[in-house]
Scaffold this motif. Sequence first.
Motif, PDB file in Angstrom:
ATOM      1  N   LEU A   1       0.742  -1.055  -0.214  1.00  0.00           N
ATOM      2  CA  LEU A   1      -0.028  -0.078  -0.109  1.00  0.00           C
ATOM      3  C   LEU A   1       1.132   1.062  -0.197  1.00  0.00           C
ATOM      4  O   LEU A   1       1.688   1.319   0.325  1.00  0.00           O
ATOM      5  CB  LEU A   1      -1.082  -0.047   1.515  1.00  0.00           C
ATOM      6  CG  LEU A   1      -1.948  -0.919   1.384  1.00  0.00           C
ATOM      7  CD1 LEU A   1      -2.727  -1.005   2.640  1.00  0.00           C
ATOM      8  CD2 LEU A   1      -3.492  -1.060  -0.016  1.00  0.00           C
TER       9      LEU A   1
ATOM     10  N   THR B   1       0.870   5.488   0.579  1.00  0.00           N
ATOM     11  CA  THR B   1      -0.242   6.304   1.568  1.00  0.00           C
ATOM     12  C   THR B   1       0.209   7.703   1.341  1.00  0.00           C
ATOM     13  O   THR B   1       1.586   7.563   0.558  1.00  0.00           O
ATOM     14  CB  THR B   1      -0.744   5.897   2.671  1.00  0.00           C
ATOM     15  OG1 THR B   1       0.996   6.581   3.591  1.00  0.00           O
ATOM     16  CG2 THR B   1      -1.630   4.380   3.234  1.00  0.00           C
TER      17      THR B   1
ATOM     18  N   ASP C   1      -2.690   9.731   5.394  1.00  0.00           N
ATOM     19  CA  ASP C   1      -3.199   8.604   5.632  1.00  0.00           C
ATOM     20  C   ASP C   1      -3.829   7.877   4.244  1.00  0.00           C
ATOM     21  O   ASP C   1      -4.210   7.102   5.192  1.00  0.00           O
ATOM     22  CB  ASP C   1      -3.469   8.085   7.140  1.00  0.00           C
ATOM     23  CG  ASP C   1      -2.031   8.503   8.109  1.00  0.00           C
ATOM     24  OD1 ASP C   1      -0.874   8.561   7.317  1.00  0.00           O
ATOM     25  OD2 ASP C   1      -2.562   8.799   8.808  1.00  0.00           O
ATOM     26  N   ARG C   2      -3.877   8.529   3.680  1.00  0.00           N
ATOM     27  CA  ARG C   2      -4.984   8.103   2.250  1.00  0.00           C
ATOM     28  C   ARG C   2      -4.153   7.130   1.633  1.00  0.00           C
ATOM     29  O   ARG C   2      -2.982   7.504   1.439  1.00  0.00           O
ATOM     30  CB  ARG C   2      -5.606   9.752   2.224  1.00  0.00           C
ATOM     31  CG  ARG C   2      -6.493  10.220   2.666  1.00  0.00           C
ATOM     32  CD  ARG C   2      -7.085  11.332   1.545  1.00  0.00           C
ATOM     33  NE  ARG C   2      -8.521  11.834   2.744  1.00  0.00           N
ATOM     34  CZ  ARG C   2      -9.420  11.495   2.940  1.00  0.00           C
ATOM     35  NH1 ARG C   2      -9.700  10.438   2.299  1.00  0.00           N
ATOM     36  NH2 ARG C   2     -10.207  12.468   3.828  1.00  0.00           N
ATOM     37  N   CYS C   3      -4.683   6.177   1.217  1.00  0.00           N
ATOM     38  CA  CYS C   3      -4.371   5.049   0.021  1.00  0.00           C
ATOM     39  C   CYS C   3      -4.376   6.074  -1.878  1.00  0.00           C
ATOM     40  O   CYS C   3      -5.321   5.341  -1.497  1.00  0.00           O
ATOM     41  CB  CYS C   3      -4.996   3.339  -0.013  1.00  0.00           C
ATOM     42  SG  CYS C   3      -4.422   2.764  -0.584  1.00  0.00           S
ATOM     43  N   GLN C   4      -2.984   5.603  -1.485  1.00  0.00           N
ATOM     44  CA  GLN C   4      -3.319   6.184  -3.687  1.00  0.00           C
ATOM     45  C   GLN C   4      -2.692   5.338  -4.067  1.00  0.00           C
ATOM     46  O   GLN C   4      -2.905   5.315  -5.011  1.00  0.00           O
ATOM     47  CB  GLN C   4      -1.853   7.339  -3.062  1.00  0.00           C
ATOM     48  CG  GLN C   4      -2.203   8.755  -2.039  1.00  0.00           C
ATOM     49  CD  GLN C   4      -3.699   9.139  -2.572  1.00  0.00           C
ATOM     50  OE1 GLN C   4      -3.586   9.193  -3.887  1.00  0.00           O
ATOM     51  NE2 GLN C   4      -3.662   9.835  -2.085  1.00  0.00           N
TER      52      GLN C   4
ATOM     53  N   ALA D   1      -2.319   0.666  -4.684  1.00  0.00           N
ATOM     54  CA  ALA D   1      -2.315  -0.913  -3.974  1.00  0.00           C
ATOM     55  C   ALA D   1      -2.295  -1.609  -4.997  1.00  0.00           C
ATOM     56  O   ALA D   1      -2.284  -2.106  -6.140  1.00  0.00           O
ATOM     57  CB  ALA D   1      -3.789  -0.807  -3.134  1.00  0.00           C
TER      58      ALA D   1
ATOM     59  N   LEU E   1      -6.250   4.900   6.619  1.00  0.00           N
ATOM     60  CA  LEU E   1      -5.295   4.058   7.633  1.00  0.00           C
ATOM     61  C   LEU E   1      -6.231   3.683   8.538  1.00  0.00           C
ATOM     62  O   LEU E   1      -6.462   2.658   8.873  1.00  0.00           O
ATOM     63  CB  LEU E   1      -4.012   4.082   7.682  1.00  0.00           C
ATOM     64  CG  LEU E   1      -3.540   3.961   6.794  1.00  0.00           C
ATOM     65  CD1 LEU E   1      -1.730   4.563   7.957  1.00  0.00           C
ATOM     66  CD2 LEU E   1      -2.978   2.722   6.181  1.00  0.00           C
TER      67      LEU E   1
END
Length: 515
Positions: free
Chosen positions: A21, A23, A27-30, A32, A52
Amino acid sequence: MTLLGVEALRAVVEHLPLGVLVTDDHDRCQEANPAALQLLGYSKPQILGLTLADLSTIGAPGTSGRAGHGSPAAEHPGTRTTGMANFRTPSGALLALDLTTFSHIRPGLHLLLLTDPKTKVRSEEERALSDGQWLHAQRLETLGRLASGIAHDFNNVLTAINGHVQLAAELLTESPEARESLQLAHQAGQNARDLVRRILMFARDLPEPVPGHFDLGALVRETSGLVSASLPSTLSVELDLPEAPTLVSADAGSLQHVIMSLCSLSAQAMDGRAGLLKVSVYPARDESGAGEGKVGFVSLVVSDTGRPLGLTLESRDRSPMPDAPSISGDPSRSLAVARRILARSGGQLRIPPSAGQGNRYEVYLPSLRGASAESVCPLAASVVPEPAGERILVIDDEPSVCRYLELALRRARYQPEAYTSAAEGWARFVRSPGDFQLLVVDLAMPEMGGLEIVQQSRLLRPGLPVLLMSGDLQQFDLSAIAAHPEVSFLRKPVELQEFLSRTGQAIHAGRPRNA
């Protein structure tokens, strides 16, 4: 430039077995990779943009210390942390995963690596199993080398025992009891000879098949002793073999592996219970359709009374299989290897559907139509002239074997000169090469090997017949001399009549055509 910076790096991440992952500072997932999506159960549109806090307990009050992780964005640049964290699936279930974070891999981006600890345990178990299989393979290879190494010495012992017993039996004409005892001793020696041959055939992994003509029924009978010794005592073995020879052309050693593998599968079906294993050989069916086999094929059938295993041949086509016996106990692999071995000889393997009890494996090999036992073994049918006092030089470093060969030749009215020293025997030949009509030489000797003697003797006496003997011919490279018609080979232990017959044939073949 892509989000990860380099296309090559993106390709690597996409194929990693670890969940990855990426981030941002919030803490946002950019990003995967597929492994992370499969592990967590999300699709890419679902996971991108989640924080997260949405995906895990990271950063939740009271959980940072327990999990060993806080937000990677809060760490100093270049910080690497490891531990465990609970991640949520779309259904809300929690997964305890091993987590490694790398903060600030690029300005504003952080890397999280996810691993299922259960996968790690499975990998370790699979590695342990693989190591065990490799060790088992090494033990089998060592057994083959050991069997090959002792074959020459043990067959020398059997040559001396069997030979002197036969000579003594011929001399004791006035004592039937003594002759009977000697005959029983000789039979025991023959059984020991057959045992060594079976062990060699099964233990040695030949690099290439060696096709030959042989009686399939005789091969099954010979293999049955090794089969019985390797199966549980609760399993009875029954042979159903025809009286007439069933001649086929194949590699006998590889076919013996096939028979052993199929019998092993039948043993697995018994689960340790009492049962019957039956091995049958049927001649090729004639054109009218009479007989048990197929038209043009000799058939071998291995059947049992165990539980149906439900095996098919379909697994063979899914992945390439090695041309070596399976040591893993995997029935599909054993069948695939057997099928490939048979295909090299034009044979087939068939597994008919189970009728509810037992298993049946059918092997089909092309029949040698019109062949006879004499055509398969032409030397046995040849006419050998009576000895006429020919002089023979015998060189064998085993004293008991050398003496046996000398006595046998002298009793047959030849004139042998025997030497246990290769150097002394060679010196005698060099003094007068024209004195002898045949050389009988052991292949493995410390001072001067049989191959060297053959090559040197051809310089001094071209065309002189040579009979080379060894307890294990396959450990020698005989390609350099195999094409010379004056050189023949004899495998120890050798029976008295076979030795005298081959001696006469060699001398006769070496005579001038107008003699």
